[in-house]
Design an enzyme around this catalytic site. Sequence first.
Site, mmCIF file in Angstrom:
data_model
loop_
_atom_site.group_PDB
_atom_site.id
_atom_site.type_symbol
_atom_site.label_atom_id
_atom_site.label_comp_id
_atom_site.label_asym_id
_atom_site.label_seq_id
_atom_site.Cartn_x
_atom_site.Cartn_y
_atom_site.Cartn_z
ATOM 1 N N GLN B 245 -2.461 79.921 49.015
ATOM 2 C CA GLN B 245 -2.144 78.640 49.261
ATOM 3 C C GLN B 245 -3.110 78.200 50.525
ATOM 4 O O GLN B 245 -3.559 76.869 50.400
ATOM 5 C CB GLN B 245 -0.671 78.637 49.776
ATOM 6 C CG GLN B 245 0.014 77.272 49.954
ATOM 7 C CD GLN B 245 -0.383 76.312 48.520
ATOM 8 O OE1 GLN B 245 0.236 77.030 47.559
ATOM 9 N NE2 GLN B 245 -0.902 75.340 48.514
ATOM 10 N N HIS B 248 -6.354 76.157 49.746
ATOM 11 C CA HIS B 248 -6.620 75.118 49.140
ATOM 12 C C HIS B 248 -7.081 74.059 49.959
ATOM 13 O O HIS B 248 -7.779 73.208 49.440
ATOM 14 C CB HIS B 248 -5.253 74.494 48.561
ATOM 15 C CG HIS B 248 -4.849 75.088 47.224
ATOM 16 N ND1 HIS B 248 -5.567 74.929 46.264
ATOM 17 C CD2 HIS B 248 -3.767 75.765 46.676
ATOM 18 C CE1 HIS B 248 -5.059 75.329 44.943
ATOM 19 N NE2 HIS B 248 -4.134 76.153 45.380
ATOM 20 N N GLU B 312 7.118 73.120 47.582
ATOM 21 C CA GLU B 312 6.458 73.060 46.413
ATOM 22 C C GLU B 312 6.368 74.355 45.392
ATOM 23 O O GLU B 312 7.194 74.452 44.354
ATOM 24 C CB GLU B 312 5.002 72.564 46.451
ATOM 25 C CG GLU B 312 4.308 72.204 45.139
ATOM 26 C CD GLU B 312 2.679 71.932 45.507
ATOM 27 O OE1 GLU B 312 2.381 72.364 46.747
ATOM 28 O OE2 GLU B 312 2.252 71.590 44.734
ATOM 29 N N ASP B 346 -0.055 78.844 38.989
ATOM 30 C CA ASP B 346 -1.403 78.047 38.935
ATOM 31 C C ASP B 346 -2.281 78.089 37.922
ATOM 32 O O ASP B 346 -2.854 77.143 37.384
ATOM 33 C CB ASP B 346 -2.281 78.603 40.266
ATOM 34 C CG ASP B 346 -1.710 78.168 41.471
ATOM 35 O OD1 ASP B 346 -0.457 77.107 41.395
ATOM 36 O OD2 ASP B 346 -1.900 78.749 42.668
ATOM 37 N N HIS B 405 27.617 35.183 27.075
ATOM 38 C CA HIS B 405 27.769 36.544 26.735
ATOM 39 C C HIS B 405 29.139 36.719 25.773
ATOM 40 O O HIS B 405 28.997 37.422 24.849
ATOM 41 C CB HIS B 405 27.967 37.683 27.941
ATOM 42 C CG HIS B 405 26.591 37.778 28.575
ATOM 43 N ND1 HIS B 405 25.742 36.667 29.029
ATOM 44 C CD2 HIS B 405 25.879 38.997 28.767
ATOM 45 C CE1 HIS B 405 24.734 37.333 29.546
ATOM 46 N NE2 HIS B 405 24.778 38.566 29.259
#
Lengths: 417, 417
Positions: B245, B248, B312, B346, B405
């Site tokens: 992670q 990234h 996440e 991923d 209506h």
Amino acid sequence: MLQRPAVSAADNVRPVCEDILKRVQSDGDSALRDYAKRFDGRATDAPLLCSDLDFDDAEKQLDTELKDAIKQAYNNIRRFHLAQVPKNISLSTQPGVACELRYQAIDAVGIYVPGGSAPLPSSVLMQGVLAQISGAQTVVLATPVKGDTAIAPAILYAASLCGIKQVLQIGGAPAIAALAYGTDTVPKVNKIFGPGNAYVTMAKQLCAQQVPGLAIDMPAGPSEVLVIADARANGEFIAADLLSQAEHGPDSQVILLSDSAEVIAATEKALAEQLKTLPRAEIAKAALENSALIKVQSIAQAVEVSNLYGPEHLILQLGESAEFLPKIKNVGSIFVGDYTPESAGDYASGTNHVLPTYGYSKVYSSLSLLDFYRTYTVQTVTKSGLADLAKAIIPMAAAEGLDAHANAVRIRLGEKQ
Amino acid sequence: MLQRPAVSAADNVRPVCEDILKRVQSDGDSALRDYAKRFDGRATDAPLLCSDLDFDDAEKQLDTELKDAIKQAYNNIRRFHLAQVPKNISLSTQPGVACELRYQAIDAVGIYVPGGSAPLPSSVLMQGVLAQISGAQTVVLATPVKGDTAIAPAILYAASLCGIKQVLQIGGAPAIAALAYGTDTVPKVNKIFGPGNAYVTMAKQLCAQQVPGLAIDMPAGPSEVLVIADARANGEFIAADLLSQAEHGPDSQVILLSDSAEVIAATEKALAEQLKTLPRAEIAKAALENSALIKVQSIAQAVEVSNLYGPEHLILQLGESAEFLPKIKNVGSIFVGDYTPESAGDYASGTNHVLPTYGYSKVYSSLSLLDFYRTYTVQTVTKSGLADLAKAIIPMAAAEGLDAHANAVRIRLGEKQ
């Protein structure tokens, strides 16, 4: 001819809302009380939330006919949306690789019901039933209450059917800010639903930008109806449908497409006749000025025009709709046949009346139960499953220059890094 | 300790994007060529769209191992998302009142694949497979291409598996503007998907505000992982996941929650060891500075913390997860057990890697097939069905002050208005 009128908020809407958001964020309940006094003439010691006594009084005061009407609408809306309860999905994509898609009800939702010239119990049902079915832990309904009057019994009765206990007697941008930021009295929510004026819409947009993790429902816009009618259609029915849209507001857009000049003429005549006795005739007349009755070559052509326009409401007053229905797209809701007026869906058929408008029906959905849920995924991989997946992961991670991604696999398989 | 670092775009991002949007809207393809030259050093006569020859070349140039890897990932992603194909719902809410919820594939979608330091075929698959299954009529993929190089073969190979024929060799805000407004070469789309830098994100937001009927996918944010590990967990596996992670970007957030001080110590040691040989070690080290390895009292407490944080990616390195899984919420994707690294999802397990981050997992969904569809409703009421519905519609319309209506019902039932 189908150009939608431009819609733009007045220049001061954004700064006014920004001030309100800041003030509610910093001063909480006391800011809410100040705004309730300033905008709605409420007493400064009026309670922000309705009490159990308010709910009891509403139940007692409401006449039986309206109570039964709300209950019937509630039951139909509940039936249609119960059929939408989502199911988790689970499968193995390859041996040793189990994948799931799971649904989670959104924890805390806010429901806004605008004030307007009359209370809107239908707006409570069209949002509240969905929150109730989803099982959201926190549901807060916010609606403005004017002066020293009590909140409308119809609102509280509809709310109680939906199991809503927290009703905030505040409207406009301050109500949206309270739901977004939370105060001592008002719980912070994760998603805010509901229509409103330019200030409410702007406040929702600003809050969604400013508060991480907050979502709002679809973009709001003026209401609109498109009627497609064949030569056998009844001009009085068509006129009544056009007017029931036009009376919503001067920015409503109403359109008739027919392949029959006689039907168009009959509709024009019936419009003039029905306007004579309509209480909201002035509003309806203003809306009719933006609107059009158009002669088309064929019903097939009318369907093409509708697909390009993307109406919020589409009424098919056709002897035979089955041929055309599969070709229709880009609509919020379709009303099929001579005995399905728009007001059926506005109140009681069971479908939702919160619909994408202003061309958003090409990409946004009608409000549905899924708007009160979110999805997430789960995967469980065995060691042998990972050994097989490695043949995909390692070359792709290498191609993307992400070596640690590959290492996380290799280290588990006892390979050198 | 779990405070997310503040994210704010530089002051000039908005005005720069506004200029680009205006320019592309007015000058179309010639603006795109100018920007491709200015931002990516492309020749002014370079074609905007890839040709059939480009696709053929990509197929020939790509090595077999990577081709097979992409194909395996494609197959798993396709299997998982095929299971999500929605079904229309149809029922009668009461006699004579038929209601339907129907799904419509969004006509035209744009898929953005960012450039970055390496081509990202996984990003093509995670969006393109869904567009392919939905049957969208128009699918345009946009990605930047630098200088006079050819577009990466892995991108075109992944695109061709997904049946994508229109690949725009332009990146950044100009690409987003082209998809939103359309040009002579680029078809206008209804929804734009895909991650990107601050300019791409801002351009998507501005276009969604400015173009009626245009939608975008979820808000973007820095990537993040939370690992929950028990006393039997392997520190080397944990370290590898944290690093995959962290590599990234420097704004990635990585967190470990464990009830074992020994596991935390082992993870720290393994982090130092693995960083020594990691090519993107500098990026990973920067990310680790925002991050935390935290000792919790129990795994149950770790789950509570995770639910509040809303990660996440959530990795459960637990001997037994079944007890905890039902209590977990507010996540993008969960990776269960010692042999399910984040890199499995991923690339290749089949779940989608486009996930809500930065706390949006409390309300936004993981990207799913439904994001490529919209829903609308249909109702068909018989005359006797309408007579029964009238008991709900007429009192509610009266309460809401909307007489037209009610008239639309009365006139159909032959009642006086």
